[in-house]
Design an enzyme around this catalytic site. Structure first.
Site, PDB file in Angstrom:
ATOM      1  N   CYS A 110       2.981   1.097 -18.558  1.00  0.00           N
ATOM      2  CA  CYS A 110       2.521   1.738 -17.318  1.00  0.00           C
ATOM      3  C   CYS A 110       2.387   3.254 -17.509  1.00  0.00           C
ATOM      4  O   CYS A 110       1.437   3.681 -18.147  1.00  0.00           O
ATOM      5  CB  CYS A 110       3.427   1.371 -16.157  1.00  0.00           C
ATOM      6  SG  CYS A 110       2.525   1.420 -14.605  1.00  0.00           S
ATOM      7  N   HIS A 163       3.054  -4.390 -16.405  1.00  0.00           N
ATOM      8  CA  HIS A 163       4.479  -4.430 -16.777  1.00  0.00           C
ATOM      9  C   HIS A 163       4.841  -5.830 -17.286  1.00  0.00           C
ATOM     10  O   HIS A 163       5.299  -6.665 -16.503  1.00  0.00           O
ATOM     11  CB  HIS A 163       5.355  -4.150 -15.545  1.00  0.00           C
ATOM     12  CG  HIS A 163       5.279  -2.757 -15.034  1.00  0.00           C
ATOM     13  ND1 HIS A 163       6.149  -1.778 -15.416  1.00  0.00           N
ATOM     14  CD2 HIS A 163       4.429  -2.170 -14.150  1.00  0.00           C
ATOM     15  CE1 HIS A 163       5.863  -0.652 -14.787  1.00  0.00           C
ATOM     16  NE2 HIS A 163       4.816  -0.867 -14.016  1.00  0.00           N
ATOM     17  N   GLU A 214       7.340  -6.825 -18.766  1.00  0.00           N
ATOM     18  CA  GLU A 214       8.780  -7.132 -18.636  1.00  0.00           C
ATOM     19  C   GLU A 214       9.106  -7.933 -17.385  1.00  0.00           C
ATOM     20  O   GLU A 214      10.097  -8.653 -17.361  1.00  0.00           O
ATOM     21  CB  GLU A 214       9.617  -5.845 -18.668  1.00  0.00           C
ATOM     22  CG  GLU A 214       9.315  -4.815 -17.588  1.00  0.00           C
ATOM     23  CD  GLU A 214       8.180  -3.870 -17.958  1.00  0.00           C
ATOM     24  OE1 GLU A 214       7.460  -4.163 -18.942  1.00  0.00           O
ATOM     25  OE2 GLU A 214       7.999  -2.859 -17.261  1.00  0.00           O
TER      26      GLU A 214
HETATM   27  N1  GLN Z   1       3.039   6.983 -11.978  1.00  0.00           N
HETATM   28  C1  GLN Z   1       2.066   6.144 -12.589  1.00  0.00           C
HETATM   29  C2  GLN Z   1       1.060   5.612 -11.572  1.00  0.00           C
HETATM   30  O1  GLN Z   1       1.345   5.590 -10.407  1.00  0.00           O
HETATM   31  C3  GLN Z   1       2.698   5.027 -13.379  1.00  0.00           C
HETATM   32  C4  GLN Z   1       3.485   4.091 -12.538  1.00  0.00           C
HETATM   33  C5  GLN Z   1       4.475   3.276 -13.338  1.00  0.00           C
HETATM   34  O2  GLN Z   1       4.800   3.618 -14.466  1.00  0.00           O
HETATM   35  N2  GLN Z   1       5.009   2.232 -12.754  1.00  0.00           N
HETATM   36  O3  GLN Z   1      -0.008   5.182 -11.902  1.00  0.00           O
END
Ligand code: GLN
Length: 525
Positions: A375, A497, A499
């Site tokens: 992410c 994600h 995970e």
């Molecule tokens: N802050 C980033 C976004 O909003 C990544 C979010 C995250 O890592 N869950 O796109």
């Protein structure tokens, strides 16, 4: 539907969530289908707006629900997919009751905690229990009441449980109370805190059927006898839950303590063939080791629990024990990265610590150290590549401030104003490109994974970036979902994600690839 209700006594942080998940696992191993509900007595509607440094990771469900991390434990232990309905909060209950009141649904009645709030709680529990959601209808629903008995906040929930116990057949509900059994400096187990918390429970009209005593070492029979006498539960229903080396051992320990038989007797469950494959998988021996640096700004391990567990799941499947080193993004020395076999950059929000994370990615890329970005880790891998390889020194994500926005809000996300609204949440289908590492790892053309983010790779720059050697190997429509550098041993990052879907029985492919690359690097040394 039968219910196993789990309450907690003495203090929080006893591992009630792991206990609940473990009860679910032993019932599942005995052949029953199980689902689980978590009650969080706080006023927030969901965990989406809560600070993970205070409350632990925000877990994301397939329907986009942002929920308490215990639901992650349920999914990992039970191999099920839950929904937002499986996390009931005071906020949700009151919101629903107040909406009904405004609609006139209560026909002029005075709206009160009893019966209106308690009825709503019972309705939510029943609805979640029956929400089969593609898993087949469950026979048993676990209900974990968050907080500690005696808290003002949890009173309406405990009253709802008391009512449920009265309305259901005796054999359809069993009450498990998890409490602390501390040791004095002679090493003797002390039962007084347990006695007191059971007393509080009884004042609320609830009588525990089973007491699970959390302690550092296993309780002996005289301690159990004492708890049994003072708390009026049979001695075989006093279960010792000593701190385990690994959370996945807890179900085995509880099975040994006879918990499954006790619950079976209380609920009048028929005997079914026992399945042992889960025990086999989680107790596989390690023959290899690998070390991973996770570069973070929080330094609280609970914030990254799904990542930690996903590394463990992948490691188990490869007989590789993964040692995690937590590296503070704002203050680390390069030497902390030199000795590890792999570098992982997790998700995150806001600018704090990002330059340190970008430096770590550069270090991984330049030294060909296995790298996994998740992410925010994916977004920063793109930023780092643009800065170092394309020479765009001011490349940055729009979230972090001024510069060349190689990561940006896409127009369709822009006009939503409230904080929750602009997030891309929950399941998404990702197309995987031919001849890429990610496709090889997943072994399929498309995958479904979970999202929690706002910003995306800016479509304006994709062509230039790919020309310079960063391959966007996964996408969903105009949105880039993963990237990799083919000439490196292992350089992979995902916007999603993985995970959140990893379990001991189904480890996540990107994590398998990463841990394997780390173990190979260790071996090569
Ligand atoms: N802050 C980033 C976004 O909003 C990544 C979010 C995250 O890592 N869950 O796109």
């Amino acid at each position: 539907m039968k219910y196993v209700v789990v309450t907690g006594g003495v203090m929080s942080g006893l591992g009630k969530g792991i206990t609940t998940a473990s009860i679910g696992r032993i019932l599942k191993n005995r052949g029953y289908s199980v689902t689980a509900v978590k009650i969080d007595p706080y006023l927030n509607i969901d965990a989406g707006t809560m600070n993970p440094a205070q409350h632990g990771e925000v877990f994301v469900l397939k329907d986009g629900g942002e929920v308490d991390l215990d639901l992650g434990n349920y999914e990992r232990f039970l191999d099920i997919n839950l929904t937002s309905d499986h996390n009931i909060t005071t906020g949700k209950v009151y919101q629903t009751v107040i909406e009904k009141e405004r609609r006139g649904d209560y026909l002029g009645a005075t709206v009160q905690i009893i019966p209106h709030i308690t009825d709503q709680i019972k309705e939510f529990i029943r609805k979640a229990a029956e929400n089969s959601n593609g898993n087949g209808t469950a026979e048993i629903c676990l209900v974990e009441v968050g907080g500690t008995v005696g808290d003002i906040e949890s009173m309406p929930f405990l009253e709802a449980v008391r009512q449920m116990a009265g309305e259901l057949n005796k054999k359809d509900i069993v009450l498990v109370h998890v409490t602390l059994v501390p040791e004095d400096n002679m090493g003797d187990h002390k039962t007084k805190p347990t006695q007191h918390s059971v007393k509080v429970l009884r004042e609320l009209g609830l009588h525990p059927d089973i007491i699970v005593g959390r302690s550092e070492t296993v309780m002996n029979s005289s301690t159990k006898r004492k708890i049994s006498d003072f708390c009026d539960v049979s001695q075989k229903a006093v279960i010792s839950a000593a701190t385990a080396k690994d959370i996945y051992e807890v179900p085995m320990e509880m099975e040994k303590e006879g918990l499954a038989d006790v619950i079976r007797d209380f609920l009048g469950l028929e005997e079914r063939p026992v399945k042992n494959d889960w025990y086999r998988i989680v107790s596989r021996e390690y023959t290899k080791r690998a070390s991973v640096a996770i570069v973070t700004k929080y330094g609280v391990e609970d914030v990254y629990i799904s990542i930690k567990e996903a590394l463990k799941h992948a490691g188990r499947s490869l007989s590789t024990e993964v040692d995690i080193y937590w590296v503070d993004a704002e203050s680390y020395e390069e030497s902390e990265l030199r000795d590890v076999d792999g570098i992982l950059i997790p998700g995150g929000f806001g600018p704090r610590g990002i330059e340190g994370k970008i430096r770590a990615i550069k270090y991984a890329r330049e030294n060909n150290i296995p790298f996994l970005g998740l992410c925010l880790g994916f977004q920063l891998a793109v930023v780092e590549f643009c800065r170092s390889v394309l020479g765009w020194e001011n490349a940055i994500s729009e979230e972090m401030g001024e510069g060349k926005h190689v990561i940006a809000i896409l127009p369709e996300q822009e006009d939503v104003t409230d904080l929750g609204g602009t997030m891309r949440l929950g399941n998404c289908t990702v197309d995987l490109k031919d001849n890429t590492m990610i496709k090889k790892l997943y072994g399929s053309d498309t995958v479904v994974e979970r999202h929690r983010h706002r910003y995306e790779v800016n479509p304006e720059y994709i062509g230039d970036i790919e020309k310079s050697g960063l391959v966007f190997s996964g996408s969903s429509g105009p949105r880039m979902e993963s990237c990799e550098i083919p000439e490196k041993d292992f350089f992979l990052a995902t916007q999603f994600h993985p995970e959140f879907k990893s379990t001991p029985t189904h480890p996540s492919p990107p994590y398998i690839g990463f841990v394997e690359a780390c173990a190979n690097r260790r071996k090569g040394e």
